[in-house]
Design a protein around this motif. Structure first.
Motif, PDB file in Angstrom:
ATOM      1  N   SER A 105       0.339  -4.524   0.317  1.00  0.00           N
ATOM      2  CA  SER A 105      -0.757  -3.566   0.489  1.00  0.00           C
ATOM      3  C   SER A 105      -1.840  -4.129   1.400  1.00  0.00           C
ATOM      4  O   SER A 105      -2.369  -3.421   2.269  1.00  0.00           O
ATOM      5  CB  SER A 105      -1.357  -3.207  -0.875  1.00  0.00           C
ATOM      6  N   ASN A 106      -2.161  -5.404   1.225  1.00  0.00           N
ATOM      7  CA  ASN A 106      -3.197  -6.021   2.054  1.00  0.00           C
ATOM      8  C   ASN A 106      -2.757  -6.117   3.510  1.00  0.00           C
ATOM      9  O   ASN A 106      -3.538  -5.864   4.431  1.00  0.00           O
ATOM     10  CB  ASN A 106      -3.537  -7.412   1.519  1.00  0.00           C
ATOM     11  N   GLU A 107      -1.490  -6.470   3.722  1.00  0.00           N
ATOM     12  CA  GLU A 107      -0.980  -6.572   5.090  1.00  0.00           C
ATOM     13  C   GLU A 107      -0.960  -5.205   5.765  1.00  0.00           C
ATOM     14  O   GLU A 107      -1.294  -5.081   6.947  1.00  0.00           O
ATOM     15  CB  GLU A 107       0.426  -7.172   5.086  1.00  0.00           C
ATOM     16  N   ILE A 108      -0.588  -4.178   5.023  1.00  0.00           N
ATOM     17  CA  ILE A 108      -0.582  -2.816   5.573  1.00  0.00           C
ATOM     18  C   ILE A 108      -1.995  -2.397   5.968  1.00  0.00           C
ATOM     19  O   ILE A 108      -2.213  -1.806   7.034  1.00  0.00           O
ATOM     20  CB  ILE A 108       0.006  -1.827   4.551  1.00  0.00           C
ATOM     21  N   ALA A 109      -2.965  -2.714   5.106  1.00  0.00           N
ATOM     22  CA  ALA A 109      -4.358  -2.363   5.404  1.00  0.00           C
ATOM     23  C   ALA A 109      -4.829  -3.054   6.684  1.00  0.00           C
ATOM     24  O   ALA A 109      -5.468  -2.432   7.546  1.00  0.00           O
ATOM     25  CB  ALA A 109      -5.253  -2.749   4.231  1.00  0.00           C
ATOM     26  N   LEU A 110      -4.510  -4.336   6.819  1.00  0.00           N
ATOM     27  CA  LEU A 110      -4.915  -5.087   8.010  1.00  0.00           C
ATOM     28  C   LEU A 110      -4.199  -4.588   9.262  1.00  0.00           C
ATOM     29  O   LEU A 110      -4.815  -4.410  10.321  1.00  0.00           O
ATOM     30  CB  LEU A 110      -4.620  -6.575   7.805  1.00  0.00           C
ATOM     31  N   ALA A 111      -2.897  -4.352   9.143  1.00  0.00           N
ATOM     32  CA  ALA A 111      -2.109  -3.922  10.302  1.00  0.00           C
ATOM     33  C   ALA A 111      -2.563  -2.556  10.802  1.00  0.00           C
ATOM     34  O   ALA A 111      -2.671  -2.326  12.015  1.00  0.00           O
ATOM     35  CB  ALA A 111      -0.629  -3.890   9.940  1.00  0.00           C
ATOM     36  N   SER A 112      -2.833  -1.639   9.884  1.00  0.00           N
ATOM     37  CA  SER A 112      -3.270  -0.307  10.300  1.00  0.00           C
ATOM     38  C   SER A 112      -4.638  -0.374  10.975  1.00  0.00           C
ATOM     39  O   SER A 112      -4.885   0.321  11.967  1.00  0.00           O
ATOM     40  CB  SER A 112      -3.309   0.644   9.097  1.00  0.00           C
ATOM     41  N   HIS A 113      -5.508  -1.231  10.466  1.00  0.00           N
ATOM     42  CA  HIS A 113      -6.824  -1.372  11.099  1.00  0.00           C
ATOM     43  C   HIS A 113      -6.686  -1.949  12.506  1.00  0.00           C
ATOM     44  O   HIS A 113      -7.379  -1.516  13.442  1.00  0.00           O
ATOM     45  CB  HIS A 113      -7.724  -2.271  10.257  1.00  0.00           C
ATOM     46  N   GLN A 141       4.749   7.708   5.588  1.00  0.00           N
ATOM     47  CA  GLN A 141       5.582   7.114   4.538  1.00  0.00           C
ATOM     48  C   GLN A 141       4.795   6.106   3.710  1.00  0.00           C
ATOM     49  O   GLN A 141       4.933   6.047   2.483  1.00  0.00           O
ATOM     50  CB  GLN A 141       6.807   6.454   5.171  1.00  0.00           C
ATOM     51  N   ALA A 142       3.957   5.316   4.376  1.00  0.00           N
ATOM     52  CA  ALA A 142       3.164   4.310   3.659  1.00  0.00           C
ATOM     53  C   ALA A 142       2.143   4.963   2.734  1.00  0.00           C
ATOM     54  O   ALA A 142       1.830   4.428   1.664  1.00  0.00           O
ATOM     55  CB  ALA A 142       2.460   3.394   4.660  1.00  0.00           C
ATOM     56  N   LEU A 143       1.627   6.130   3.129  1.00  0.00           N
ATOM     57  CA  LEU A 143       0.663   6.839   2.289  1.00  0.00           C
ATOM     58  C   LEU A 143       1.302   7.369   1.006  1.00  0.00           C
ATOM     59  O   LEU A 143       0.614   7.599   0.007  1.00  0.00           O
ATOM     60  CB  LEU A 143       0.039   8.004   3.069  1.00  0.00           C
ATOM     61  N   LYS A 144       2.606   7.555   1.042  1.00  0.00           N
ATOM     62  CA  LYS A 144       3.315   8.087  -0.129  1.00  0.00           C
ATOM     63  C   LYS A 144       3.827   6.994  -1.061  1.00  0.00           C
ATOM     64  O   LYS A 144       4.286   7.291  -2.164  1.00  0.00           O
ATOM     65  CB  LYS A 144       4.498   8.946   0.334  1.00  0.00           C
ATOM     66  N   SER A 145       3.771   5.755  -0.614  1.00  0.00           N
ATOM     67  CA  SER A 145       4.307   4.658  -1.416  1.00  0.00           C
ATOM     68  C   SER A 145       3.185   3.741  -1.874  1.00  0.00           C
ATOM     69  O   SER A 145       2.510   3.117  -1.059  1.00  0.00           O
ATOM     70  CB  SER A 145       5.324   3.851  -0.603  1.00  0.00           C
ATOM     71  N   GLY A 146       2.964   3.685  -3.162  1.00  0.00           N
ATOM     72  CA  GLY A 146       1.910   2.827  -3.693  1.00  0.00           C
ATOM     73  C   GLY A 146       0.561   3.517  -3.659  1.00  0.00           C
ATOM     74  O   GLY A 146       0.334   4.426  -2.862  1.00  0.00           O
ATOM     75  N   LEU A 152      -4.620   2.607   1.168  1.00  0.00           N
ATOM     76  CA  LEU A 152      -4.671   4.033   1.480  1.00  0.00           C
ATOM     77  C   LEU A 152      -5.877   4.380   2.350  1.00  0.00           C
ATOM     78  O   LEU A 152      -5.762   5.156   3.304  1.00  0.00           O
ATOM     79  CB  LEU A 152      -4.700   4.852   0.186  1.00  0.00           C
ATOM     80  N   THR A 153      -7.037   3.801   2.038  1.00  0.00           N
ATOM     81  CA  THR A 153      -8.228   4.108   2.838  1.00  0.00           C
ATOM     82  C   THR A 153      -8.072   3.611   4.270  1.00  0.00           C
ATOM     83  O   THR A 153      -8.469   4.296   5.221  1.00  0.00           O
ATOM     84  CB  THR A 153      -9.488   3.482   2.207  1.00  0.00           C
ATOM     85  N   SER A 154      -7.477   2.433   4.435  1.00  0.00           N
ATOM     86  CA  SER A 154      -7.275   1.898   5.784  1.00  0.00           C
ATOM     87  C   SER A 154      -6.293   2.760   6.570  1.00  0.00           C
ATOM     88  O   SER A 154      -6.504   3.033   7.761  1.00  0.00           O
ATOM     89  CB  SER A 154      -6.764   0.457   5.704  1.00  0.00           C
ATOM     90  N   LEU A 156      -5.689   5.970   6.124  1.00  0.00           N
ATOM     91  CA  LEU A 156      -6.355   7.240   6.430  1.00  0.00           C
ATOM     92  C   LEU A 156      -7.312   7.090   7.609  1.00  0.00           C
ATOM     93  O   LEU A 156      -7.335   7.925   8.524  1.00  0.00           O
ATOM     94  CB  LEU A 156      -7.118   7.736   5.197  1.00  0.00           C
ATOM     95  N   GLU A 157      -8.101   6.035   7.583  1.00  0.00           N
ATOM     96  CA  GLU A 157      -9.067   5.812   8.660  1.00  0.00           C
ATOM     97  C   GLU A 157      -8.364   5.584   9.989  1.00  0.00           C
ATOM     98  O   GLU A 157      -8.777   6.122  11.027  1.00  0.00           O
ATOM     99  CB  GLU A 157      -9.962   4.619   8.312  1.00  0.00           C
ATOM    100  N   CYS A 158      -7.296   4.790   9.960  1.00  0.00           N
ATOM    101  CA  CYS A 158      -6.579   4.500  11.203  1.00  0.00           C
ATOM    102  C   CYS A 158      -5.868   5.743  11.731  1.00  0.00           C
ATOM    103  O   CYS A 158      -5.849   5.987  12.939  1.00  0.00           O
ATOM    104  CB  CYS A 158      -5.575   3.375  10.981  1.00  0.00           C
ATOM    105  N   LEU A 159      -5.283   6.536  10.832  1.00  0.00           N
ATOM    106  CA  LEU A 159      -4.624   7.774  11.264  1.00  0.00           C
ATOM    107  C   LEU A 159      -5.632   8.688  11.960  1.00  0.00           C
ATOM    108  O   LEU A 159      -5.312   9.326  12.971  1.00  0.00           O
ATOM    109  CB  LEU A 159      -4.001   8.482  10.060  1.00  0.00           C
ATOM    110  N   ALA A 160      -6.846   8.725  11.435  1.00  0.00           N
ATOM    111  CA  ALA A 160      -7.892   9.534  12.068  1.00  0.00           C
ATOM    112  C   ALA A 160      -8.234   8.993  13.455  1.00  0.00           C
ATOM    113  O   ALA A 160      -8.360   9.756  14.421  1.00  0.00           O
ATOM    114  CB  ALA A 160      -9.139   9.556  11.182  1.00  0.00           C
ATOM    115  N   ILE A 161      -8.355   7.674  13.564  1.00  0.00           N
ATOM    116  CA  ILE A 161      -8.724   7.058  14.846  1.00  0.00           C
ATOM    117  C   ILE A 161      -7.649   7.288  15.902  1.00  0.00           C
ATOM    118  O   ILE A 161      -7.940   7.709  17.035  1.00  0.00           O
ATOM    119  CB  ILE A 161      -8.973   5.544  14.661  1.00  0.00           C
ATOM    120  N   ILE A 162      -6.390   7.008  15.568  1.00  0.00           N
ATOM    121  CA  ILE A 162      -5.335   7.123  16.582  1.00  0.00           C
ATOM    122  C   ILE A 162      -5.097   8.578  16.969  1.00  0.00           C
ATOM    123  O   ILE A 162      -4.696   8.864  18.100  1.00  0.00           O
ATOM    124  CB  ILE A 162      -4.019   6.460  16.110  1.00  0.00           C
TER     125      ILE A 162
END
Length: 438
Positions: A105-113, A141-146, A152-154, A156-162
Motif C-alpha cells: 500500500s505504501n509503495e502504491i501511494a508513493l508510485a502514484s504520487h 484495479q488498485a482502487l478496488k483492491s485493499g 486510496l487517497t494518493s 485518487l489525487e494522482c488520477l485527478a492530476i494525470i
C-alpha cells in the motif's frame, strides 16, 4: 631536504613580491573555475541521485523501491527534472506502474504520487496522454483492491492530476470521475461486499472529483448524475468530519457556479411526463442546501474532530452563503515569491487548492517555473530562478553525498582530483617562471 625547503621559501617570497593585479587575476581564474565546476558538480549529484533511484526500482526488496520512490518524489518536488525526463520518461513511468501493480500500500501511494509529478513536469502533450492511457487501468484495479486510506487517497489525487494534464475531451475526464465515484458508490454484485470508506477517502474523492469538474461544461453530465451527486454532497454536509463537510461545500459551490442545478431544475420543470416530482425535489434540495450552509457558517463548535478547522469551515461556508444569496465569488491572492497569484471564481480556487495540496513543499517552485501551471492560472512570474544560483541539497541528497561508496561521492572525488591537478599545474607554472627569473 634542504633544497626542497629552500625552493619553498623562494617560491613563497617570489609569490609575495607579485603585484596585486596578478594575484587578483589568479584568484579570479580560480573563482570562475570553481563556480563552473561547482555547478557541474551539483548537476552530477542530481543526475546520479535520480539514476540510482531509478535503478533501485528494479530491486526485489519492497523497502528499497519505496526509498527510491521517496527520493524521486523529493527530486521532482524540489526541481523540474526536464533533462532527466527527456532521457528516462518511459522507464520511470513503467517502473512506477509496476510498483502500482505489485507493491505494498505504501509503495502504491508513493508510485502514484511520482506519476502525478511526472505528468505535471511534462505538461500537456503526447507524453501526458501516454501517462493517462497507461495508468487508468492499473489505477482502477488498485482502487478496488485493499482499503488502506493513504493508498486510496494518493491514487485518487494522482488520477485527478494525470487526467487534468493528459485528458483529451470530456469523455476521458468523465471516465476518471466515474472511477472515483464508484469507490464510494460501488456496483454491488453477488461477490462484492460493501465497505464503508473512511472520512479521508471520502474527502479525497470529493476533492478529486471537483477538481476534474472544473474542466467540464455544466451541460455535459447526465441530469441523473447531477441529481445523484448533489444529493450525496448535501448528505455529506451533515457528517461529523469537518474535512468531509468542507470538500462537499466546495463541490456544491462549484456546481452552483456552473449553473448546473438551475439547468437541471429547468429541465425537470419542463419535462413532458406530466410529473412535477423532479422539479419539486430539486427546489427542495436547493432550499435544504441553503439552510445547511447557513448553519455551518455559524457553527459554534463541538461538531467535528479538529477544532483548528472550525474557522476554516466558518469562513468557507460564509463565502458559499454569500455566493448563493448574492452571486458573489470569493477573491483570493496568494504570494509566490515577489508575485501574486489571484483567483476570482470557485473553479480557480478549487484548482489552486488541489494543486497546492498535491505539490506540498514543491508548490512555490513549480508555480515559479512550471509553464503548464503558468498557462492554467494565466500566471507569469516576474522573477525566475536563474541558473547557477545556490542549490539547496535535501536530506536524502546529503546522505548519499556523504556516503563514501556512493556514485555521487566517487564522481565528486574525481572532479576534485581534476581540480587539484589543474590548480597544481597553474601553481607550478607560475613558480617555475619566477624561479627562472631568479
Amino acid at each position: 631536504m634542504g633544497k626542497r625547503n629552500s625552493q619553498r621559501k623562494n617560491a613563497a617570497m617570489l609569490d609575495s613580491d607579485d603585484d596585486n593585479s596578478s594575484v587578483s587575476s589568479s584568484s579570479t581564474m580560480r573563482s570562475d573555475f570553481m563556480s563552473v565546476s561547482g555547478t557541474e558538480e551539483v548537476q552530477v549529484e542530481k543526475d546520479s541521485l535520480l539514476d540510482q533511484a531509478l535503478d533501485d526500482l528494479y530491486e526485489k526488496r519492497g523497502s528499497t523501491r519505496e526509498k527510491a520512490l521517496s527520493s524521486i518524489i523529493e527530486a521532482f518536488n524540489s526541481n523540474l527534472q526536464h533533462q532527466f525526463v527527456e532521457k528516462k520518461f518511459a522507464t520511470l513511468l513503467h517502473q512506477c506502474l509496476s510498483s502500482v501493480k505489485r507493491g505494498s500500500s505504501n509503495e502504491i501511494a508513493l508510485a502514484s504520487h511520482a506519476i502525478g509529478l511526472l505528468a505535471l513536469t511534462v505538461g500537456c502533450g503526447d507524453s501526458a496522454r501516454e501517462i493517462l492511457e497507461e495508468s487508468v487501468t492499473p489505477f482502477s484495479q488498485a482502487l478496488k483492491s485493499g482499503f488502506e486510506p493513504s493508498k486510496l487517497t494518493s491514487l485518487l489525487e494522482c488520477l485527478a492530476i494525470i487526467t487534468f494534464v493528459g485528458g483529451n475531451g470530456p469523455e476521458e475526464t468523465e471516465r476518471s470521475m466515474q472511477i472515483m465515484w464508484q469507490l464510494v458508490h460501488p456496483k454491488l454484485g453477488s461477490n462484492v461486499v460493501a465497505v464503508k470508506p473512511s472520512a479521508a477517502v471520502i474527502t479525497a474523492m470529493v476533492s478529486a472529483w471537483s477538481f476534474l469538474l472544473t474542466t467540464l461544461e455544466g451541460g455535459t453530465l447526465d441530469p441523473k448524475h447531477w441529481q445523484q451527486s448533489i444529493s450525496y454532497f448535501s448528505g455529506l454536509l451533515d457528517k461529523d468530519d469537518r474535512s468531509v463537510r468542507i470538500a462537499a461545500g466546495e463541490a456544491l459551490a462549484l456546481i452552483f457556479e456552473m449553473g448546473s442545478l438551475e439547468k437541471f431544475s429547468a429541465e425537470a420543470k419542463g419535462s413532458k411526463d406530466g410529473s412535477q416530482g423532479g422539479y419539486a425535489h430539486v427546489q427542495g434540495l436547493k432550499g435544504k442546501i441553503l439552510n445547511q450552509v447557513k448553519s455551518l457558517s455559524m457553527e459554534a463548535g463541538g461538531k467535528g474532530s479538529a477544532k483548528k478547522d472550525l474557522n476554516s469551515q466558518r469562513n468557507l461556508f460564509k463565502d458559499i452563503l454569500e455566493f448563493l444569496e448574492d452571486n458573489y465569488c470569493p477573491e483570493t491572492s496568494l504570494k509566490i515569491g515577489g508575485d501574486s497569484l489571484k483567483t476570482s471564481t470557485w473553479s480557480q480556487l478549487i484548482q489552486l487548492n488541489f494543486l497546492k495540496h498535491f505539490l506540498g513543499g514543491g508548490f512555490v517552485k513549480h508555480m515559479q517555473e512550471n509553464e503548464f501551471l503558468h498557462e492554467v492560472f494565466e500566471f507569469t512570474p516576474k522573477r525566475k530562478h536563474l541558473p547557477g544560483t545556490e542549490h539547496h541539497i535535501s536530506g536524502s541528497e546529503k546522505r548519499m553525498y556523504k556516503s563514501p561508496n556512493s556514485v555521487i561521492n566517487k564522481a565528486r572525488t574525481q572532479l576534485l582530483n581534476k581540480q587539484r591537478m589543474l590548480s597544481e599545474g597553474r601553481n607550478v607554472g607560475h613558480y617555475a617562471v619566477n624561479a627562472g627569473d631568479e
